[in-house]
Scaffold this active site. Structure first.
Site, PDB file in Angstrom:
ATOM      1  N   LYS A  91      41.372  47.350 -29.666  1.00  0.00           N
ATOM      2  CA  LYS A  91      42.452  46.976 -30.582  1.00  0.00           C
ATOM      3  C   LYS A  91      43.483  48.098 -30.766  1.00  0.00           C
ATOM      4  CE  LYS A  91      40.823  43.033 -33.047  1.00  0.00           C
ATOM      5  NZ  LYS A  91      39.360  42.886 -32.833  1.00  0.00           N
ATOM      6  N   GLU A 113      47.601  41.526 -40.592  1.00  0.00           N
ATOM      7  CA  GLU A 113      46.583  40.626 -41.104  1.00  0.00           C
ATOM      8  C   GLU A 113      45.245  41.093 -40.550  1.00  0.00           C
ATOM      9  OE1 GLU A 113      48.179  40.080 -38.299  1.00  0.00           O
ATOM     10  OE2 GLU A 113      46.385  39.838 -37.066  1.00  0.00           O
ATOM     11  N   SER A 372      34.555  45.326 -24.770  1.00  0.00           N
ATOM     12  CA  SER A 372      35.758  45.441 -25.621  1.00  0.00           C
ATOM     13  C   SER A 372      35.565  46.389 -26.799  1.00  0.00           C
ATOM     14  CB  SER A 372      36.191  44.066 -26.113  1.00  0.00           C
ATOM     15  OG  SER A 372      35.131  43.402 -26.786  1.00  0.00           O
TER      16      SER A 372
HETATM   17  C1  LIG Z   1      38.765  41.696 -32.371  1.00  0.00           C
HETATM   18  C2  LIG Z   1      37.807  41.899 -31.257  1.00  0.00           C
HETATM   19  C3  LIG Z   1      37.691  40.968 -30.197  1.00  0.00           C
HETATM   20  C4  LIG Z   1      38.436  39.676 -30.156  1.00  0.00           C
HETATM   21  O1  LIG Z   1      39.814  39.766 -30.037  1.00  0.00           O
HETATM   22  P1  LIG Z   1      40.590  39.463 -28.687  1.00  0.00           P
HETATM   23  O2  LIG Z   1      42.009  39.397 -29.108  1.00  0.00           O
HETATM   24  O3  LIG Z   1      40.084  38.141 -28.157  1.00  0.00           O
HETATM   25  O4  LIG Z   1      40.299  40.560 -27.743  1.00  0.00           O
HETATM   26  C5  LIG Z   1      36.803  41.257 -29.161  1.00  0.00           C
HETATM   27  N1  LIG Z   1      36.054  42.378 -29.168  1.00  0.00           N
HETATM   28  C6  LIG Z   1      36.141  43.284 -30.157  1.00  0.00           C
HETATM   29  C7  LIG Z   1      35.280  44.503 -30.089  1.00  0.00           C
HETATM   30  C8  LIG Z   1      37.013  43.076 -31.242  1.00  0.00           C
HETATM   31  O5  LIG Z   1      37.064  43.988 -32.236  1.00  0.00           O
END
Ligand SMILES: *Cc1c(COP(=O)(O)O)cnc(C)c1O
Length: 391
Positions: A91, A113, A372
Site C-alpha cells: 500500500k 478512507e 502483498s
Molecule cells: C489492502 C490489502 C490488500 C487488498 O487490496 P488490493 O487493492 O486488492 O491490493 C491485499 N493485501 C494486503 C496485505 C493489503 O493490506
C-alpha cells in the site's frame, strides 16, 4: 494482440469511467490534469524513486521458495516480497506516489478512507514524513473493531474521523471522504487506497503500483533468463494484483491469475454495475445495491473490483479464482512452516491457489506469487480461528 488498452481516458473496454456529481467531476478533472503533468516528469520520477529506495526499502527481493517448491513437486515458485516494505505491504507504494503528487500540487491537507486501517496507517505514515495534515475517514464499526490501527494512525499524527452513517463501514467512509473532497479540493488531496473509484484513480494507482512487476520482471530475467509462466496475486480492490500484472499484460505467454475470497467473489460471480462512481463487475442485490461480503482478510472484503480487472476478465487475458477460508488458513500456515514467511491473510489467498496450481505444472514452469503484505497484523485472528476449529 493488445489487451486492456485504454481506449478513452479512464475506460478499460466497457468498464471504468467516472459517474459523479458535477462538483466532484470538476475536482477529478483537475486531479487528472495534474497527474498527467507530473507522471512522466523526470524530476518527479527521480523523487519517487528516491523515496521508494530510501524510505520504503525497495527493491524488495524475489525470493526462490525452495522448500515449498520441493514439497509441491511441480512448478518453481518465487515470492515477490512486498511484505518487506516499510509499513508491511504494497500500500505504501501508492501512498508515496500520491503524496508526492499532492506536494507538487502545493496541497498540504491529505484525506483518505480506510476499512481495516491498513491504508489509513500507510497514509498517516507518509503524511508524518512529509509534514502534511492527515484526516482519515473510518466507519464507526471499523473504528471499534480496529482500535489498535486507530491508535497507530493517531501516533503518526493523523486525525481519525469516525463515520456513523449507514452501517459504519468502508462504504460510508468513502462517501464521507468524497463529500469532504467535493468541498475542499482546491487545498485538499484525496489519497485513494486501491485501483478503484472514478477516473483517474484506477489508472494512477496502477501507475504507482506497477513498480512491483517492473522489479519482478527484471529479477526473474536475471535469475532464470526468461519470463514467468504465471503471476499470482490476491484481489480485493485490485491494486497489488494490477501492479503485479502490469508489465506482463502485453506478454501473452504469462498467465495472470487473480485470487479472491469465495464469500466476496466479485470477478467469478459479479455482473456489470455502477458502484462508487465507476463501472465494473460487482456483487449487487436485486435493488442494485452493493451486496454484503465477508472475508477473513479485511483487505479483500469489498463487493467491487478495479475496472481494469473486469476488462481483463471479460477479454480472457486474466483468470480469476476463489478460495475458501479453510484453504487460506492452511496456506497461511504452510508459508510460515515451509518458508519462514508469515503472510497477510490477504496474501495467503494467492498462496492458497498456488498450492493447488503448482503440483499440476511441470518442474520447468516458473510461478511468481505476490506476497502483498506481512501477516503480523493477522496472527491474533489466526490464533482465534484455529482455536475455534479445534474445539
Ligand atoms: C489492502 C490489502 C490488500 C487488498 O487490496 P488490493 O487493492 O486488492 O491490493 C491485499 N493485501 C494486503 C496485505 C493489503 O493490506
Amino acid at each position: 494482440m493488445s489487451y486492456s488498452k485504454v481506449e478513452k481516458p479512464g475506460y478499460f473496454g466497457e468498464f471504468g469511467g467516472s459517474f459523479v456529481p458535477p462538483q466532484l467531476q470538476e475536482a477529478l478533472n483537475y486531479l487528472e490534469k495534474q497527474y498527467n503533468l507530473y507522471k512522466d516528469d523526470p524530476v518527479f520520477n527521480k523523487e519517487f524513486r528516491y523515496y521508494l529506495k530510501e524510505y520504503i526499502g525497495r527493491d524488495n527481493p524475489l525470493t526462490y521458495a525452495e522448500k515449498l517448491t520441493e514439497k509441491l513437486g511441480g512448478a518453481k515458485i518465487y515470492l515477490k516480497r512486498e511484505d518487506l516494505n516499510h509499513t508491511g505491504s504494497h500500500k505504501i507504494n501508492n501512498v508515496m506516489g500520491q503524496i508526492l503528487l499532492a506536494k507538487r500540487m502545493g496541497v498540504k491537507r491529505i484525506i483518505a478512507e480506510t476499512g481495516a486501517g491498513q491504508h489509513g496507517v500507510a497514509t498517516a505514515t507518509g503524511c508524518a514524513m512529509f509534514g502534511m495534515d492527515c484526516v482519515v475517514y473510518m466507519g464507526a464499526e471499523d473504528v471499534r473493531r480496529q482500535a489498535l490501527n486507530v491508535f497507530r494512525m493517531e501516533l503518526l499524527g493523523a486525525k481519525v474521523v469516525s463515520v456513523s452513517n449507514g452501517q459504519g463501514r468502508l462504504k460510508d467512509a468513502v462517501d464521507a471522504a468524497l463529500t469532504d473532497y467535493m468541498e475542499s479540493y482546491e487545498h485538499t488531496f484525496y489519497l485513494l487506497g486501491s485501483a478503484v473509484g472514478p477516473h483517474p484513480y484506477p489508472t494512477m494507482v496502477k501507475h504507482f503500483q506497477s513498480v512491483i512487476s517492473e522489479e519482478s520482471k527484471a529479477q526473474i530475467l536475471e535469475k532464470e533468463g526468461r519470463l514467468p509462466d504465471a503471476v499470482i496475486a490476491c484481489a480485493g480492490g485490485g491494486s497489488n494484483a494490477i501492479g503485479a500484472f502490469a508489465h506482463y499484460i502485453d506478454k501473452p505467454s504469462v498467465r495472470l491469475i487473480g485470487v479472491e475470497p469465495d464469500k466476496a467473489p466479485t470477478l467469478t460471480e459479479g455482473v456489470p454495475a455502477e458502484i462508487h462512481g465507476f463501472k465494473t463487475l460487482a456483487l449487487i442485490d436485486e435493488d442494485g445495491n452493493p451486496k454484503k461480503t465477508y472475508s477473513i482478510a479485511a483487505g479483500l472484503d469489498y463487493p467491487g473490483i478495479g475496472p481494469e480487472h473486469s476488462s481483463l476478465k471479460v477479454s480472457g487475458r486474466a483468470e480469476y479464482y476463489s478460495v475458501t477460508n479453510e484453504e487460506v488458513l492452511e496456506a497461511f500456515q504452510v508459508l510460515c512452516k515451509e518458508e519462514g514467511v508469515i503472510p497477510a491473510l490477504e496474501s495467503a489467498h494467492a498462496v492458497a491457489y498456488t498450492l493447488k496450481l503448482a503440483p499440476t505444472l511441470d518442474k520447468e514452469q516458473l510461478l511468481i506469487v505476490n506476497v502483498s503484505g506481512r501477516g503480523d497484523k493477522d496472527v491474533q485472528e489466526v490464533f482465534e480461528l484455529l482455536k475455534q476449529k479445534k474445539s
